[in-house]
Design a protein around this motif. Structure first.
Motif, short mmCIF file in Angstrom:
data_model
loop_
_atom_site.label_atom_id
_atom_site.label_comp_id
_atom_site.label_asym_id
_atom_site.label_seq_id
_atom_site.Cartn_x
_atom_site.Cartn_y
_atom_site.Cartn_z
N UNK A 121 -4.95 -0.65 -2.82
CA UNK A 121 -3.70 -1.34 -3.07
C UNK A 121 -3.77 -1.66 -4.65
N UNK A 122 -2.77 -1.07 -5.30
CA UNK A 122 -2.62 -1.32 -6.52
C UNK A 122 -1.92 -2.72 -6.83
N UNK A 123 -1.06 -3.41 -6.06
CA UNK A 123 -0.51 -4.68 -6.10
C UNK A 123 -1.17 -5.59 -5.34
N UNK A 124 -1.53 -6.67 -5.90
CA UNK A 124 -2.22 -7.79 -5.13
C UNK A 124 -1.29 -8.83 -5.23
N UNK A 125 -0.96 -9.46 -4.03
CA UNK A 125 -0.25 -10.74 -3.91
C UNK A 125 -1.19 -11.74 -3.70
#
Lengths: 304, 435
Positions: A121-125
């Motif tokens: 995953x490129x985005x990490x929340x």
């Protein structure tokens, strides 16, 4: 995902169609070897030059090979584009922390749009405690029935597209660089997987293909870009590229479109009338790890 | 062997060297075949890694460098430490050391080759290694510290190889190598040795986002620990050579190396203490990697037993080596040298590389331990290094023996034969040096 014709010159497109015909001819003539790839393709892949050193013809041939490889590997007809940067455009991103509710819709839209291996995953929340700021307080694996959880706020992070990117400096073979529109890209056909850029990145934004990407044919987005979401080989580094296949055609990145709360604002930093410029000029914005001097083009702000 | 006439000609030099490899006592063949077996074992696992990708390792996007790069870091230090023989031999003209300095160079060749191999097996796409070549590739020099490292490591390999071959060839012909001719190269090699380890330290120190590595003390620390572990390895290696060949290696050289190890260990421990003070006196977020290493972060504490083992070994080795009777006793001295090697291997290998990734820059704590494949491939590389050293030494030792025998009074190589006879021949030497 409809495959719009790329905005670049039509002469190149004509040349590509011509080369496509040629390639079809050679594909018939050459015996399939090396796992279905023609010997010509294997040689051409091996000796392929650095992206910035290829002539227009060589790029076109490389794009054809990428399309053939996807057909062979996944039996999917993709289109791989080479849309150039638009003049007078430098992209920037701003996130309204007050609006982010931790749904992670951006994360999943990004995975689908960018043909990410299903383990990447490129985005990490991350979930943060109200009143705390340090990232070592972050919960990376929050998994509640309902978000937002009481007393928490959420911080989405991805490649900050630094204006002074330490990863670019680190790469020993110039396989990663900053494009004129500010996007830091990787030539997946040049990277040799030393992963020094990953140690250099202070935002954990770079991801390595430890094995072959886990990607099912029916999950593939056929609208791809050479420097963006085309299927990746194993053994190379990849990262968020601000959905280069979309944004260079004037569209919004997939994460921005997917966000149901409107927390994400993406646009041209050089356009004084853009929304992102409004945010930068009227909100108390901050950036992550500003002390490192990386100059991210990725801001955060809160509603008043 | 003892009466063989000197010969000349590069062709003869190479042919005689190769011929030398093809003969030896059974022990030699057992050793070589054992090494080849380990290399095949490692090679098979490397083929599997090529096939399935680095997914067969336990590295991750969080801990993106592991056991391979840890070993690389340690071995660059070992390679650099050859200067601890080169400097006294050529700058201070210690005759006893000059007679064995070639063995130090040989060890440096083996160590730097292993270091380079550890980087190669760590690459995701070794088929693209040509992307670094001049003209056809692109080399991010002088921006990338990894580009610097490629240059200094390969340069060091060439320098050591060139100097050793030049000196050895002259000895093969029965003449003393012209020092005026090679001395400038030796000077360059000395500076270069410091450069390889400094550049390797800068490789890490350049990562401003990783506080654990981002310290000016790193290069001095690297050099100090290298000059502890490298001479320790050389001292053990030279004693083994003395046991299994006819090469006269004076005990004074071993004592010199043990003394260098002692000083370097003291400095290493001082630097370590300085580092720990800065990390823990007023602990900040930047101390989390050190806290992870020495005390663990919550449940996650995989490296804690290792680093305390290393600290214990290094402290004990320092004490043993500082007590003169113990340093001059072969048993306690060798014990301390082995403790030094193991201690430094832990401290600047896994103990240095892994905490740089834990926690990650975004605060995630994700642990790492090498996979079986990583250990197997690493053993294969170690066997390659030992084989290179064995074969180079096998070629060099007879030439050196013949040369020393012809030119020097007093010392002579024992006649060729069983290892036991040669070992006894070297023994009085050791006694003499001790007295």
């Amino acid at each position: 995902m409809s495959s719009k014709p790329p905005a670049d010159d039509s002469a190149l497109q004509a040349r590509r169609r011509f080369l496509k015909g040629l390639a079809a001819g050679t594909a018939v003539a050459a015996t399939p070897a090396w796992g279905g790839a023609s010997l010509g393709d294997v040689f051409a892949d091996f000796f392929q030059k650095h992206y910035q050193r290829m002539t227009a013809e060589e790029v076109a041939a490389a794009l054809e090979r990428i399309e053939r490889k996807a057909k062979r590997r996944y039996d999917v007809a993709i289109e791989c584009k080479n849309t150039p940067p638009q003049p007078g455009v430098v992209y920037g991103y701003a996130i309204n922390i007050s609006k982010c509710r931790g749904y992670r819709d951006c994360v999943h839209a990004c995975v689908e749009e960018n043909n990410l291996s299903r383990d990447t995953q490129y985005i990490r929340v991350v979930e943060m405690e109200e009143g705390f700021e340090g990232l070592h307080h972050a919960n990376h694996y929050y998994d509640h029935e309902l978000v937002p959880a009481p007393g928490k706020y959420y911080l989405p992070m991805q490649c900050m597209q630094c204006d002074n990117p330490p990863c670019v400096k680190a790469c020993p073979i110039e396989a990663t660089w900053q494009e004129p529109d500010g996007i830091v890209v990787v030539d997946y056909d040049w990277c040799f997987g030393c992963r020094y850029c990953m140690t250099a990145c202070p935002y954990q934004a770079r991801h390595f293909n430890w094995g072959n990407p886990v990607l099912k044919p029916d999950e593939i987005n056929p609208d791809t870009h050479y420097l963006g979401n085309r299927p990746r080989p194993k053994g190379v580094v990849e990262k968020c590229h601000f959905c280069i296949q979309r944004t260079r055609e004037g569209r919004q990145p997939a994460c921005q479109e997917a966000c149901p709360t409107g927390a994400r604002i993406f646009g041209n930093l050089l356009d004084p009338h853009s929304e992102i410029r409004y945010v930068l000029e009227h909100k108390a914005v901050f950036r992550l790890k500003e002390d490192l001097g990386t100059e991210p083009k990725f801001w955060y702000f809160r509603d008043n | 062997m003892t009466n063989a006439p000197f010969r000349s000609g590069i062709g003869n030099f190479v042919a005689d060297g190769l011929r030398e490899l093809a003969k030896g006592p059974p022990g030699y063949w057992v050793w070589v075949i054992f090494l080849l077996g380990v290399i095949a074992f490692g090679g098979m696992h490397y083929l599997d890694q090529l096939e399935r990708g680095l997914a067969v390792t336990h590295m991750s996007n969080q801990v993106s460098w592991g056991f391979y790069i840890a070993n690389f870091t340690f071995l660059v230090g070992v390679a650099a430490a050859a200067v601890m023989l080169v400097i006294p031999a050529y700058i201070f003209h210690r005759k006893d050391i000059k007679d064995v300095v070639l063995m130090g160079d040989t060890m440096a060749i083996a160590a730097v080759t292993m270091a380079i191999l550890f980087v190669v097996v760590d690459l995701g796409r070794p088929d693209r290694i040509w992307h670094m070549l001049p003209f056809v590739g692109r080399f991010n020099f002088p921006q990338s510290l990894l580009a610097w490292d490629v240059i200094v490591l390969n340069g060091y390999l060439l320098l050591n190889f060139g100097i050793s071959a030049y000196i050895l060839y002259n000895h093969y012909r029965g003449v003393e190598a012209s020092e005026r001719r090679y001395f400038p190269i030796v000077l360059l090699a000395i500076l270069w040795a410091f450069a390889i380890h400094t550049v390797t330290a800068f490789l890490y120190a350049a990562a401003s986002g990783r506080a654990y590595w981002h310290t000016a003390l790193l290069a001095p620390r690297f050099i100090a620990s290298a000059f502890a572990s490298g001479p320790a390895i050389m001292a053990i290696g030279l004693q083994i050579i003395r046991h299994v060949t006819a090469y006269p290696i004076p005990q004074s050289v071993i004592n010199h190396l043990a003394l260098v190890t002692t000083f370097a260990l003291q400095i290493t421990l001082f630097f370590l203490g300085a580092e720990l003070f800065t990390e823990f006196y007023d602990e900040t977020e930047h101390s989390l990697p050190a806290r992870y290493l020495f005390f663990g972060l919550g449940e996650r504490a995989a490296l804690v037993p290792w680093i305390w083992t290393a600290v214990g070994l290094l402290a004990a080795a320092t004490v043993i080596l500082m007590i003169h009777p113990l340093r001059h006793n072969p048993v306690t001295m060798n014990l301390a040298l082995v403790m030094t090697i193991v201690g430094i291997w832990i401290e600047k290998g896994m103990g240095f590389v892994i905490p740089g990734f834990i926690p990650t820059p975004l605060g995630e704590v994700f642990e790492y331990a090498p996979s079986f494949t990583e250990v197997a491939v690493s053993l294969g590389i170690l066997a390659i290094g030992l084989l290179i050293f064995t074969l180079l030494a096998k070629m060099a030792v007879p030439i050196q023996c013949r040369f020393l025998e012809a030119g020097r009074d007093g010392r002579a190589c024992a006649p060729a034969g069983g290892p036991s006879r040669q070992a006894t021949a070297a023994e009085p030497e050791a006694e003499g040096a001790k007295a």
